[in-house]
Design a protein around this motif. Structure first.
Motif, PDB file in Angstrom:
ATOM      1  N   CYS A 129       5.181   3.444   2.173  1.00  0.00           N
ATOM      2  CA  CYS A 129       5.008   2.175   1.459  1.00  0.00           C
ATOM      3  C   CYS A 129       5.069   1.069   2.498  1.00  0.00           C
ATOM      4  O   CYS A 129       6.040   0.972   3.243  1.00  0.00           O
ATOM      5  N   GLY A 130       4.015   0.248   2.560  1.00  0.00           N
ATOM      6  CA  GLY A 130       3.979  -0.833   3.534  1.00  0.00           C
ATOM      7  C   GLY A 130       3.362  -2.082   2.952  1.00  0.00           C
ATOM      8  O   GLY A 130       2.605  -2.028   1.979  1.00  0.00           O
ATOM      9  N   CYS A 148       0.870  -1.172   0.000  1.00  0.00           N
ATOM     10  CA  CYS A 148       0.000   0.000   0.000  1.00  0.00           C
ATOM     11  C   CYS A 148       0.905   1.220   0.000  1.00  0.00           C
ATOM     12  O   CYS A 148       1.861   1.290   0.768  1.00  0.00           O
ATOM     13  N   ILE A 149       0.592   2.166  -0.870  1.00  0.00           N
ATOM     14  CA  ILE A 149       1.375   3.393  -1.003  1.00  0.00           C
ATOM     15  C   ILE A 149       0.468   4.583  -0.701  1.00  0.00           C
ATOM     16  O   ILE A 149      -0.656   4.636  -1.192  1.00  0.00           O
ATOM     17  N   ILE A 150       0.946   5.516   0.098  1.00  0.00           N
ATOM     18  CA  ILE A 150       0.274   6.800   0.290  1.00  0.00           C
ATOM     19  C   ILE A 150       1.152   7.829  -0.413  1.00  0.00           C
ATOM     20  O   ILE A 150       2.367   7.867  -0.204  1.00  0.00           O
ATOM     21  N   THR A 151       0.534   8.653  -1.256  1.00  0.00           N
ATOM     22  CA  THR A 151       1.289   9.645  -2.022  1.00  0.00           C
ATOM     23  C   THR A 151       1.210  11.022  -1.352  1.00  0.00           C
ATOM     24  O   THR A 151       0.378  11.261  -0.476  1.00  0.00           O
ATOM     25  N   VAL A 152       2.065  11.912  -1.796  1.00  0.00           N
ATOM     26  CA  VAL A 152       2.129  13.276  -1.269  1.00  0.00           C
ATOM     27  C   VAL A 152       0.769  13.970  -1.363  1.00  0.00           C
ATOM     28  O   VAL A 152       0.377  14.704  -0.463  1.00  0.00           O
ATOM     29  N   ASP A 153       0.018  13.710  -2.425  1.00  0.00           N
ATOM     30  CA  ASP A 153      -1.283  14.360  -2.584  1.00  0.00           C
ATOM     31  C   ASP A 153      -2.415  13.585  -1.913  1.00  0.00           C
ATOM     32  O   ASP A 153      -3.590  13.877  -2.109  1.00  0.00           O
TER      33      ASP A 153
END
Length: 98
Positions: free
Chosen positions: A71-72, A12-17
């Motif tokens: 990122c996890g 799972c990725i979290i982006t800047v936006d």
């Protein structure tokens, strides 16, 4: 820690936006550029929004390293047990420093 241990696993990725992306990590480099396969973007709606939360398929997806906040690894069994259309939550604010 190197992301090489996550290769060929669901992440799972979290982006800047504030976008949430899941997919199989196919490639990464020293500046955290990531290539995901079978990418799904999860669009989580707030509790007071009448629209259902949703998942949008993106297939193969490249995320530039300067756009990655987190990122996890994903617990695939737990992930499959969740009906993402019923999940509600507040929008993740941008982490971009201006």
């Amino acid at each position: 820690m190197s992301l090489n241990a996550y290769l060929n696993k669901k992440v799972c990725i979290i982006t800047v936006d504030g976008r949430t992306l899941t997919g199989n990590l196919m490639s990464c480099d020293q500046v955290t550029n990531l290539v995901l396969q079978d990418t799904i973007e999860r669009i989580i709606r707030p509790a007071d929004d009448e629209e259902l939360s949703m998942e949008q398929s993106h297939g193969v997806y490249v995320v530039r390293g300067d756009n990655v906040v987190m990122c996890g690894l994903v617990d695939e069994e737990l992930d499959k047990s969740i009906d993402w259309t019923k999940v509600r939550g507040e929008v993740i604010a941008s982490t971009k420093h201006v």
